[in-house]
Motif scaffolding. Structure first.
Motif, PDB file in Angstrom:
ATOM      1  N   ASP B 241      22.157 -25.583   0.329  1.00  0.00           N
ATOM      2  CA  ASP B 241      22.512 -24.361  -0.399  1.00  0.00           C
ATOM      3  C   ASP B 241      21.328 -23.401  -0.497  1.00  0.00           C
ATOM      4  OD1 ASP B 241      25.112 -25.017  -0.821  1.00  0.00           O
ATOM      5  OD2 ASP B 241      24.789 -25.936  -2.777  1.00  0.00           O
ATOM      6  N   THR B 242      20.152 -23.952  -0.746  1.00  0.00           N
ATOM      7  CA  THR B 242      18.968 -23.111  -0.871  1.00  0.00           C
ATOM      8  C   THR B 242      18.694 -22.369   0.432  1.00  0.00           C
ATOM      9  OG1 THR B 242      18.084 -24.841  -2.284  1.00  0.00           O
ATOM     10  CG2 THR B 242      16.554 -23.130  -1.579  1.00  0.00           C
ATOM     11  N   ILE B 243      18.752 -23.129   1.520  1.00  0.00           N
ATOM     12  CA  ILE B 243      18.469 -22.513   2.819  1.00  0.00           C
ATOM     13  C   ILE B 243      19.522 -21.440   3.125  1.00  0.00           C
ATOM     14  CG2 ILE B 243      18.328 -22.977   5.292  1.00  0.00           C
ATOM     15  CD1 ILE B 243      17.181 -25.778   4.446  1.00  0.00           C
ATOM     16  N   THR B 244      20.775 -21.743   2.826  1.00  0.00           N
ATOM     17  CA  THR B 244      21.841 -20.762   3.032  1.00  0.00           C
ATOM     18  C   THR B 244      21.539 -19.478   2.274  1.00  0.00           C
ATOM     19  OG1 THR B 244      23.363 -22.616   3.034  1.00  0.00           O
ATOM     20  CG2 THR B 244      24.342 -20.429   2.934  1.00  0.00           C
ATOM     21  N   ALA B 245      21.228 -19.629   0.999  1.00  0.00           N
ATOM     22  CA  ALA B 245      21.023 -18.457   0.151  1.00  0.00           C
ATOM     23  C   ALA B 245      19.836 -17.629   0.653  1.00  0.00           C
ATOM     24  CB  ALA B 245      20.810 -18.895  -1.298  1.00  0.00           C
ATOM     25  N   ILE B 246      18.754 -18.314   1.020  1.00  0.00           N
ATOM     26  CA  ILE B 246      17.564 -17.577   1.455  1.00  0.00           C
ATOM     27  C   ILE B 246      17.834 -16.867   2.790  1.00  0.00           C
ATOM     28  CG2 ILE B 246      15.201 -17.869   2.310  1.00  0.00           C
ATOM     29  CD1 ILE B 246      14.828 -19.945   0.083  1.00  0.00           C
ATOM     30  N   LEU B 247      18.494 -17.585   3.708  1.00  0.00           N
ATOM     31  CA  LEU B 247      18.796 -16.971   5.007  1.00  0.00           C
ATOM     32  C   LEU B 247      19.701 -15.755   4.833  1.00  0.00           C
ATOM     33  CD1 LEU B 247      19.342 -19.853   7.578  1.00  0.00           C
ATOM     34  CD2 LEU B 247      17.541 -18.134   7.489  1.00  0.00           C
ATOM     35  N   LEU B 248      20.722 -15.891   3.994  1.00  0.00           N
ATOM     36  CA  LEU B 248      21.628 -14.765   3.779  1.00  0.00           C
ATOM     37  C   LEU B 248      20.876 -13.572   3.202  1.00  0.00           C
ATOM     38  CD1 LEU B 248      24.925 -16.302   2.389  1.00  0.00           C
ATOM     39  CD2 LEU B 248      24.541 -15.185   4.576  1.00  0.00           C
ATOM     40  N   GLY B 249      19.982 -13.865   2.248  1.00  0.00           N
ATOM     41  CA  GLY B 249      19.202 -12.794   1.643  1.00  0.00           C
ATOM     42  C   GLY B 249      18.390 -12.044   2.690  1.00  0.00           C
ATOM     43  N   VAL B 250      17.818 -12.815   3.597  1.00  0.00           N
ATOM     44  CA  VAL B 250      16.963 -12.197   4.608  1.00  0.00           C
ATOM     45  C   VAL B 250      17.813 -11.474   5.661  1.00  0.00           C
ATOM     46  CG1 VAL B 250      15.326 -12.698   6.462  1.00  0.00           C
ATOM     47  CG2 VAL B 250      15.085 -13.826   4.248  1.00  0.00           C
ATOM     48  N   VAL B 251      18.910 -12.131   6.079  1.00  0.00           N
ATOM     49  CA  VAL B 251      19.690 -11.570   7.181  1.00  0.00           C
ATOM     50  C   VAL B 251      20.607 -10.436   6.702  1.00  0.00           C
ATOM     51  CG1 VAL B 251      21.461 -12.086   8.895  1.00  0.00           C
ATOM     52  CG2 VAL B 251      19.579 -13.685   8.512  1.00  0.00           C
ATOM     53  N   ILE B 252      21.375 -10.682   5.655  1.00  0.00           N
ATOM     54  CA  ILE B 252      22.358  -9.673   5.240  1.00  0.00           C
ATOM     55  C   ILE B 252      21.709  -8.558   4.430  1.00  0.00           C
ATOM     56  CG2 ILE B 252      24.444  -9.252   3.900  1.00  0.00           C
ATOM     57  CD1 ILE B 252      25.508 -11.824   4.680  1.00  0.00           C
ATOM     58  N   PHE B 253      20.846  -8.936   3.505  1.00  0.00           N
ATOM     59  CA  PHE B 253      20.295  -7.913   2.619  1.00  0.00           C
ATOM     60  C   PHE B 253      18.908  -7.428   3.067  1.00  0.00           C
ATOM     61  CE2 PHE B 253      23.349 -10.222  -0.059  1.00  0.00           C
ATOM     62  CZ  PHE B 253      24.194  -9.169  -0.334  1.00  0.00           C
ATOM     63  N   GLU B 254      18.484  -7.952   4.178  1.00  0.00           N
ATOM     64  CA  GLU B 254      17.231  -7.495   4.798  1.00  0.00           C
ATOM     65  C   GLU B 254      16.049  -7.511   3.841  1.00  0.00           C
ATOM     66  OE1 GLU B 254      18.703  -3.781   6.164  1.00  0.00           O
ATOM     67  OE2 GLU B 254      19.093  -4.561   8.161  1.00  0.00           O
ATOM     68  N   VAL B 255      16.012  -8.560   3.011  1.00  0.00           N
ATOM     69  CA  VAL B 255      14.879  -8.695   2.108  1.00  0.00           C
ATOM     70  C   VAL B 255      13.712  -9.277   2.907  1.00  0.00           C
ATOM     71  CG1 VAL B 255      14.038  -9.821   0.023  1.00  0.00           C
ATOM     72  CG2 VAL B 255      16.397  -9.074   0.168  1.00  0.00           C
ATOM     73  N   PRO B 256      12.566  -8.644   2.860  1.00  0.00           N
ATOM     74  CA  PRO B 256      11.451  -9.176   3.641  1.00  0.00           C
ATOM     75  C   PRO B 256      10.963 -10.499   3.057  1.00  0.00           C
ATOM     76  CG  PRO B 256      10.719  -7.372   2.257  1.00  0.00           C
ATOM     77  CD  PRO B 256      12.203  -7.424   2.119  1.00  0.00           C
ATOM     78  N   LEU B 257      10.746 -11.468   3.927  1.00  0.00           N
ATOM     79  CA  LEU B 257      10.188 -12.751   3.490  1.00  0.00           C
ATOM     80  C   LEU B 257       8.781 -12.818   4.054  1.00  0.00           C
ATOM     81  CD1 LEU B 257      10.172 -15.505   2.270  1.00  0.00           C
ATOM     82  CD2 LEU B 257      11.714 -16.312   4.018  1.00  0.00           C
ATOM     83  N   ARG B 258       7.827 -12.414   3.214  1.00  0.00           N
ATOM     84  CA  ARG B 258       6.468 -12.235   3.736  1.00  0.00           C
ATOM     85  C   ARG B 258       5.585 -13.450   3.513  1.00  0.00           C
ATOM     86  NH1 ARG B 258       6.996  -6.868   0.912  1.00  0.00           N
ATOM     87  NH2 ARG B 258       7.696  -5.445   2.540  1.00  0.00           N
ATOM     88  N   GLY B 259       5.978 -14.293   2.541  1.00  0.00           N
ATOM     89  CA  GLY B 259       5.057 -15.332   2.092  1.00  0.00           C
ATOM     90  C   GLY B 259       5.091 -16.593   2.928  1.00  0.00           C
TER      91      GLY B 259
END
Lengths: 314, 377
Positions: B241-259
């Motif tokens: 679930d965590t991986i799903t949520a993070i991937l969706l955030g990055v892919v759909i909402f284009e949130v930058p994952l910089r860290g």
């Protein structure tokens, strides 16, 4: 039989608030014995078993199981016992095999031994062909066998069975008792509760329980012999109810009851008893087909003991 | 602690999860569903504010001012109308949120060096948007005003003088000021808290209801082993679930994952363990699946949503509520997630939060274990 006590209970009391479920009971069970607790629902049988398995802490008194005080070392006691609770309590979603694997893990059956133990209990319980069946699809008798299989997987020295055969058909019950005898033959102690009178007779020794107390404790034969010199008569008559009223009214007879197609009653002397019965019934114009002596049943023993003990208390 | 018993419990629990297809589907689909739903619905961005213009002046200067609004991405010029009645109706209907009214004397006042006034009408029924719109409008007008001042003094003095002070804003970490970048990491935290607590809230209560707990208690299994075993099985599900949520955030909402991804994984794992143990604790406490589920939902969702700084700034809360937020693990997790996602912060900066998350997990694990121990009366 080896005279080594594996369960020792002294002055055990278990109270739930004001309610005294187990009231100062003391007994001991020897190695390899089949020890029965007979009593009606609420007599304190299950509570006692649950104290012995370390599921309930005693209010008073002491219980040693396998030489260990249950209240002090519940975890060590549990490794050496098998317990089958009154309600079927295995995992319905898992298959027969998966349940067994789970308990093998829980009881830390060594890996080298695990397959052998599993195969052994499956074979012994006749569950080989059902190993992959989901547990919820098993019939009542098979569920009991699976529960017993899981309880003996780790080869415990003492096995506690709390009404193991309730809700199981008579044939399956008989088979189940064969398994219990087998376990006892291997030197395992079996502690069993029941409210079936016939089943109680299979035990080596029997404790009759009523309202939290043990009212009598002995082998089934000796318990029945305890009636001597009293005997039991069976009276066959077509007019059961009138005959019952008539005989119950007579002060010389105790414990008159309908049994099968006839009446049963306890008499002090066989010949005299039969004479009085014939006289009383013919006075009422009640026809008598036959009168014969019968052996007392466990039910006779139980009723008489319970009545006696509650009479003493009053 | 016996590893063998823990593994037996984890395996059994995992089989339960696999057998219960409906719950499994729910557990896997729910985070995606919640993330998409909340991600789109929850937006704090105020831009393209619909605005009407009433230009009574119609001069070069007034048109210049209007064109500044037209050029701003914060405003969406609907058009120019003649009367205030039309403005009123549009605001009532919700077609526009603001109106710019320019006086007849705008250009002439400017020319004579008098203060020229423009009127700004705002729909205050949406106070948040109105106040943000007001800020944007004032900035545009102030800039326009400063430029006018400069050009006039140039005309009079004949020199070349610039605007006295100009702000050169540079926004770090979220240069476009997208609220999604702020919301989505918080959302991941809220969703994980809910899912994890719900996943485990049923697990012990079900054993009590089915009577299997009695059987388990008669075995040498220890409470800590039971909690750990159950937690491990659900941890796998929670990790998916965590991986799903993070991937969706990055892919759909284009949130930058910089860290740092490892730091992210560790933080998520610690938070997940705490949340899963919370569910187990509830389940062991109430012994009823229905009640545990309801308490699980409320106790995870409300604090994580309201008291974590997810949307509502903790600084603005009354003091007692502020104190209460220190007990909400989501608060620390959200800080950690935002830091890792947007700022690429290291352990040095979020170490404190991470430690508190760890402490929460350890404390709840201990509570859950104690609760089970206490059941043998």
């Amino acid at each position: 039989m080896n005279r080594e006590p594996v369960v020792q209970v002294e002055g055990l009391v278990k109270q739930f608030g004001e309610f005294v479920a187990v009231d100062h009971i003391s007994f001991h069970v020897e190695k390899g014995e089949i020890f029965g607790f007979l009593g009606s629902n609420g007599a304190g049988k299950s509570t006692t078993i649950r104290v012995l398995c370390g599921l309930l802490a005693p209010t008073e008194g002491r219980a040693l199981v396998g030489g260990l005080d249950v209240a002090l070392y519940p975890e060590r006691v549990r490794q050496g016992i098998g317990y089958m609770s009154q309600k079927f309590s295995l995992y319905n979603e898992l298959s027969v095999q998966e349940n067994i694997d789970f308990f093998a893990g829980i009881y830390s059956v060594p890996r080298s031994n695990r397959e052998r133990r599993k195969q052994d209990v499956l074979e012994r319980m006749g569950l080989i062909s059902k190993r992959d069946v989901p547990t919820h699809l098993l019939a009542g008798g098979w569920k009991q066998r699976l529960a017993l299989a899981c309880a003996i997987l780790h080869e415990p020295g003492i096995i506690f069975l709390d009404e193991p055969t309730s809700g199981v058909d008579p044939l399956a019950r008989r088979d189940f008792w064969d398994l219990i005898y087998e376990l006892s033959g291997e030197g395992r102690t079996v502690f069993v509760t029941t409210h079936y009178m016939d089943e109680a007779e299979y035990c080596h020794r029997l404790a009759l329980m009523d309202e939290g107390r043990i009212v009598s404790l002995d082998s089934p034969e000796r318990l029945k012999a305890g009636f001597a010199p009293d005997r039991f008569l069976q009276v066959d008559t077509p007019r059961l109810l009138s005959a019952l009223d008539c005989l119950e009214a007579h002060p010389g007879f105790s414990e008159v009851s309908i049994f099968g197609s006839g009446l049963r009653l306890r008499v002090g002397d066989l010949v005299e008893g039969e004479r009085v019965v014939r006289e009383l019934l013919s006075n009422q114009g009640i026809e008598v087909h036959q009168i014969r002596e019968v052996q007392p049943t466990m039910e006779d023993v139980f009723i008489s003991q319970v009545e006696q003990s509650s009479g003493v208390r009053r | 602690m016996s590893f063998r018993r823990v593994r037996a419990i984890a395996r059994k629990e995992f089989l339960h999860i696999l057998r219960d297809r409906r719950s499994l589907m729910m557990a896997l689909a729910l985070p995606a569903l919640l993330l998409i739903l909340f991600g789109y619905a929850l937006t704090l961005d105020v831009d393209r504010i619909p605005v009407l213009v009433v230009d009574h002046d119609g001069s070069l200067e007034s048109r210049d001012l209007v064109s500044r609004f037209e050029g701003s991405r914060y405003f969406d010029l609907l058009g120019t109308v003649d009367s205030l009645e039309i403005v009123e109706e549009s605001i009532d209907r919700g077609n526009c949120l603001a109106a710019l009214v320019i006086d007849r004397d705008f250009a002439s006042d400017l020319g004579r060096g008098r203060t020229a006034s423009v009127q700004l009408i705002l729909d205050g029924s949406d106070s948040n948007t109105a106040s943000i719109a007001l800020g944007y409008a004032e900035a545009i007008i102030a800039r326009y005003s400063a430029e006018q001042m400069a050009s006039r003094s140039n005309r009079i003095a004949g020199g070349v003088s610039a605007i006295p002070v100009e702000a050169r804003a540079r926004v770090w970490y979220n240069s476009e000021l997208r609220s999604k970048n702020y919301i989505v990491p918080g959302l991941v935290a809220v969703i994980l808290m809910i899912i994890a607590a719900l996943l485990t809230s049923l697990t012990i209560a079900r054993e009590w209801e089915m009577g299997t707990m009695e059987q388990l208690l008669s075995t040498p299994v220890r409470p800590a082993e039971l909690v750990l075993g159950k937690m491990s099985a659900y941890f796998l599900l929670g990790a998916v679930d965590t991986i799903t949520a993070i991937l969706l955030g990055v892919v759909i909402f284009e949130v930058p994952l910089r860290g740092n991804l490892i730091l992210l994984a560790v933080s998520c794992a610690v938070f997940l363990i705490g949340a899963l143990c919370w569910g187990i604790f509830l389940s062991a406490s109430v012994r009823s699946q229905l009640l545990a589920y309801q308490v699980g939902l409320l106790s995870s969702f409300l604090p994580a949503f309201l008291l974590s700084g997810f949307i509502f700034a903790i600084k603005n809360m009354p003091l007692p509520v502020q104190v209460a937020t220190y007990l909400v693990p989501a608060r620390y997790f959200i800080t950690v997630l935002r830091g890792i996602f947007l700022k690429d912060v290291g352990l040095l900066i979020i170490g404190g939060e991470l430690f508190l998350l760890f402490a929460f997990a350890a404390a709840v694990f201990a509570f859950a274990t104690r609760k089970l121990k206490g059941k043998i009366a």
